[in-house]
Design a protein around this motif. Structure first.
Motif, short mmCIF file in Angstrom:
data_model
loop_
_atom_site.label_atom_id
_atom_site.label_comp_id
_atom_site.label_asym_id
_atom_site.label_seq_id
_atom_site.Cartn_x
_atom_site.Cartn_y
_atom_site.Cartn_z
N THR A 293 0.84 -1.20 0.00
CA THR A 293 0.00 0.00 0.00
C THR A 293 0.87 1.25 0.00
O THR A 293 0.57 2.23 -0.70
N PRO B 175 -3.81 1.85 -1.82
CA PRO B 175 -4.64 0.81 -1.21
C PRO B 175 -5.02 -0.28 -2.21
O PRO B 175 -5.28 0.00 -3.38
N PRO B 176 -5.09 -1.53 -1.72
CA PRO B 176 -5.52 -2.62 -2.60
C PRO B 176 -7.03 -2.55 -2.83
O PRO B 176 -7.76 -1.92 -2.07
N TRP C 74 -3.87 -5.47 -6.53
CA TRP C 74 -3.59 -4.20 -7.19
C TRP C 74 -3.60 -4.45 -8.69
O TRP C 74 -3.09 -5.46 -9.17
#
Length: 163
Positions: free
Chosen positions: A84, A89-90, A128
């Motif tokens: 991250t 953020p994923p 991601w």
């Protein structure tokens, strides 16, 4: 694999060339690095199966399995924090539709999609997006005869849509 290695490996998987070898090998389910035509896997941690071991017979296997799974989940969360910081953020990603198709008996599901669906149970995992693929942190166990595996995975999403 320490956290810096996880980040370096994830960055490499984001651009790794997929090979012209079939994706039907399930070796990654046993914690073996594997690159195929649509996916690549690099194990972070592996906990051997306790099936038909003394722990299986004396009733301690479940506790040992739970402890290992929780350790691996903590390692996954540590990797999420590190990735991250690098990528943002994923987004949760899941092989839910593939899982539903497998459970419905759809025999047209590819071996790779079958393995991904059953390994993850169709549940979301942190991922991601990177140029037509997802890089995710998969944690699971295919079946009791298989080890628990925490692996980085890069999977082509061209035929799946965005996460």
């Amino acid at each position: 694999m320490d956290i810096d290695d996880v980040v370096a490996t994830a960055e490499e998987l984001a651009t790794r060339q997929f090979l012209g070898v079939p994706d039907d090998s399930g070796h990654w389910l046993e914690g073996v690095a594997r690159t195929g035509t649509r996916a690549a896997f690099e194990p972070i941690a592996v906990f051997a199966s306790l099936h038909e071991t003394p722990a299986d017979y004396d009733g301690t296997a479940w506790r040992l399995w739970e402890e290992a799974y929780h350790r691996f989940e903590q390692r996954r969360q540590d990797a999420v924090i590190a990735l991250t910081a690098r990528w943002g953020p994923p987004q949760p990603y899941a092989f839910r539709s593939e899982h539903e198709r497998v459970l419905a008996g759809d025999e047209s599901v590819s071996t790779l999609d079958y393995n991904l669906a059953m390994f993850t149970g169709g549940e979301p995992f942190p991922a991601w997006s990177h140029e037509g693929r997802i890089v995710g942190l998969l944690l699971g166990q295919m079946d009791k005869e298989f080890p628990i595996v925490l692996t980085l995975a890069a999977v082509a999403t061209a035929d799946r849509g965005d996460p």
